[in-house]
Write a protein that holds these residues in place. Structure first.
Motif, PDB file in Angstrom:
ATOM      1  N   THR A 141       0.805  -1.226   0.000  1.00  0.00           N
ATOM      2  CA  THR A 141       0.000   0.000   0.000  1.00  0.00           C
ATOM      3  C   THR A 141       0.835   1.273   0.000  1.00  0.00           C
ATOM      4  O   THR A 141       0.276   2.357  -0.112  1.00  0.00           O
ATOM      5  N   SER A 142       2.121   1.117   0.118  1.00  0.00           N
ATOM      6  CA  SER A 142       2.953   2.335   0.105  1.00  0.00           C
ATOM      7  C   SER A 142       3.009   2.881  -1.321  1.00  0.00           C
ATOM      8  O   SER A 142       2.982   2.129  -2.301  1.00  0.00           O
ATOM      9  N   PRO A 143       3.077   4.196  -1.455  1.00  0.00           N
ATOM     10  CA  PRO A 143       3.115   4.773  -2.806  1.00  0.00           C
ATOM     11  C   PRO A 143       4.429   4.427  -3.491  1.00  0.00           C
ATOM     12  O   PRO A 143       5.472   4.278  -2.866  1.00  0.00           O
ATOM     13  N   GLY A 144       4.353   4.262  -4.796  1.00  0.00           N
ATOM     14  CA  GLY A 144       5.545   3.944  -5.573  1.00  0.00           C
ATOM     15  C   GLY A 144       6.413   5.187  -5.775  1.00  0.00           C
ATOM     16  O   GLY A 144       6.136   6.272  -5.266  1.00  0.00           O
ATOM     17  N   ALA A 145       7.454   4.995  -6.525  1.00  0.00           N
ATOM     18  CA  ALA A 145       8.355   6.121  -6.799  1.00  0.00           C
ATOM     19  C   ALA A 145       7.618   7.175  -7.616  1.00  0.00           C
ATOM     20  O   ALA A 145       6.841   6.864  -8.533  1.00  0.00           O
ATOM     21  N   LEU A 146       7.869   8.398  -7.288  1.00  0.00           N
ATOM     22  CA  LEU A 146       7.188   9.507  -7.951  1.00  0.00           C
ATOM     23  C   LEU A 146       7.829   9.733  -9.316  1.00  0.00           C
ATOM     24  O   LEU A 146       9.028   9.883  -9.449  1.00  0.00           O
ATOM     25  N   MET A 147       6.991   9.732 -10.347  1.00  0.00           N
ATOM     26  CA  MET A 147       7.487   9.958 -11.708  1.00  0.00           C
ATOM     27  C   MET A 147       6.941  11.299 -12.195  1.00  0.00           C
ATOM     28  O   MET A 147       5.736  11.531 -12.114  1.00  0.00           O
ATOM     29  N   THR A 148       7.786  12.127 -12.654  1.00  0.00           N
ATOM     30  CA  THR A 148       7.356  13.436 -13.149  1.00  0.00           C
ATOM     31  C   THR A 148       7.512  13.469 -14.654  1.00  0.00           C
ATOM     32  O   THR A 148       8.439  12.882 -15.219  1.00  0.00           O
ATOM     33  N   TYR A 149       6.552  14.118 -15.289  1.00  0.00           N
ATOM     34  CA  TYR A 149       6.587  14.285 -16.734  1.00  0.00           C
ATOM     35  C   TYR A 149       6.570  15.778 -17.049  1.00  0.00           C
ATOM     36  O   TYR A 149       5.710  16.503 -16.570  1.00  0.00           O
ATOM     37  N   ASN A 150       7.474  16.151 -17.819  1.00  0.00           N
ATOM     38  CA  ASN A 150       7.509  17.545 -18.267  1.00  0.00           C
ATOM     39  C   ASN A 150       7.351  17.524 -19.778  1.00  0.00           C
ATOM     40  O   ASN A 150       8.231  17.078 -20.508  1.00  0.00           O
ATOM     41  N   LEU A 151       6.199  18.003 -20.236  1.00  0.00           N
ATOM     42  CA  LEU A 151       5.934  17.969 -21.675  1.00  0.00           C
ATOM     43  C   LEU A 151       6.819  18.950 -22.438  1.00  0.00           C
ATOM     44  O   LEU A 151       7.060  18.762 -23.627  1.00  0.00           O
ATOM     45  N   ASN A 152       7.307  19.975 -21.761  1.00  0.00           N
ATOM     46  CA  ASN A 152       8.210  20.924 -22.447  1.00  0.00           C
ATOM     47  C   ASN A 152       9.530  20.249 -22.804  1.00  0.00           C
ATOM     48  O   ASN A 152      10.111  20.526 -23.849  1.00  0.00           O
ATOM     49  N   GLU A 153       9.980  19.350 -21.917  1.00  0.00           N
ATOM     50  CA  GLU A 153      11.255  18.686 -22.177  1.00  0.00           C
ATOM     51  C   GLU A 153      11.117  17.645 -23.286  1.00  0.00           C
ATOM     52  O   GLU A 153      12.041  17.416 -24.054  1.00  0.00           O
ATOM     53  N   SER A 154       9.958  17.012 -23.363  1.00  0.00           N
ATOM     54  CA  SER A 154       9.790  15.976 -24.383  1.00  0.00           C
ATOM     55  C   SER A 154       9.180  16.541 -25.658  1.00  0.00           C
ATOM     56  O   SER A 154       8.874  15.788 -26.581  1.00  0.00           O
ATOM     57  N   GLY A 155       9.005  17.828 -25.729  1.00  0.00           N
ATOM     58  CA  GLY A 155       8.456  18.439 -26.927  1.00  0.00           C
ATOM     59  C   GLY A 155       6.978  18.165 -27.078  1.00  0.00           C
ATOM     60  O   GLY A 155       6.469  18.074 -28.194  1.00  0.00           O
ATOM     61  N   GLY A 156       6.253  17.979 -25.964  1.00  0.00           N
ATOM     62  CA  GLY A 156       4.822  17.749 -26.026  1.00  0.00           C
ATOM     63  C   GLY A 156       4.467  16.287 -26.231  1.00  0.00           C
ATOM     64  O   GLY A 156       3.305  15.937 -26.316  1.00  0.00           O
ATOM     65  N   GLU A 157       5.459  15.436 -26.323  1.00  0.00           N
ATOM     66  CA  GLU A 157       5.221  13.997 -26.515  1.00  0.00           C
ATOM     67  C   GLU A 157       5.153  13.295 -25.157  1.00  0.00           C
ATOM     68  O   GLU A 157       5.907  13.617 -24.249  1.00  0.00           O
ATOM     69  N   PHE A 158       4.226  12.331 -25.031  1.00  0.00           N
ATOM     70  CA  PHE A 158       4.146  11.522 -23.799  1.00  0.00           C
ATOM     71  C   PHE A 158       5.199  10.430 -23.862  1.00  0.00           C
ATOM     72  O   PHE A 158       5.514   9.897 -24.936  1.00  0.00           O
TER      73      PHE A 158
END
Length: 195
Positions: A141-158
């Motif tokens: 039940t513990s939260p997993g590692a936090l993943m951050t997404y920055n669309l500016n860095e990926s050029g708007g791509e997921f």
């Protein structure tokens, strides 16, 4: 007064020492001995002497050491040891009250009380299992590692990991449709596909 009793005991010993083989002759000799005593004194002989005479009459039965004499003879005499062995092998009738013809025990079940040693053992194992369960629960039940997404860095791509989760809800619904009601599941699928 006691002399005639001692004399009779001596006569009983003499009669037994005659060692008559034929039982009917033994019975006649014992009967004559008792009759003469009763005629002379007017009372029956001592019980101990009568026991000795009866044992003399039943000599063959009392000296038979065959273990299977209860099966071979109609009215066997058992020695003390044979009688004890028979008593050890017998089971009281109360035991048979609960058993049916099919051999099953139909007695009402009765809960057994645990001993102190058993209770300690159960408590220790329960404590160990509870600790393991608590560790697993905390891990799951513990939260997993936090993943951050920055669309500016990926050029708007997921990212690929983000895109691979697409349609996960529909897949779970389809896989669990055997568990859920089919009509409800089909309505939900139709609603999801229409949207």
């Amino acid at each position: 007064m006691n002399n005639y009793k001692e004399d009779f005991a001596d006569k009983v010993t003499e009669t037994i020492e005659l060692n008559i083989e034929d039982r009917t002759k033994r019975m006649v000799a014992v009967g004559e001995l008792i009759d003469t005593y009763v005629e002379a004194h007017g009372v029956s002989p001592d019980e101990a002497q009568l026991d000795r005479l009866s044992d003399y009459i039943l000599r063959e039965e009392l000296t038979n050491t065959d273990r299977m004499k209860t099966r071979k003879e109609e009215y066997p005499f058992l020695s003390e040891r044979q009688f004890e062995r028979r008593r050890e092998n017998e089971v009281p009738l109360e035991v048979a009250e609960e058993y049916a013809v099919d051999g099953r025990n139909y007695r009402l079940p009765k809960r057994r009380k645990r001993s102190t040693k058993e209770l300690i053992y159960v408590d220790e194992n329960a404590r160990i299992r509870n600790e393991l369960r608590a560790k697993r629960y905390k891990r799951d039940t513990s939260p997993g590692a936090l993943m951050t997404y920055n669309l500016n860095e990926s050029g708007g791509e997921f990212t690929e990991s983000f895109v691979s989760c697409r349609g996960l809800g529909k897949r779970w619904l389809n896989e669990m449709s055997a568990v859920n009601d089919i009509e409800v599941v089909t309505e939900k699928v139709e609603q999801l596909t229409a949207a």
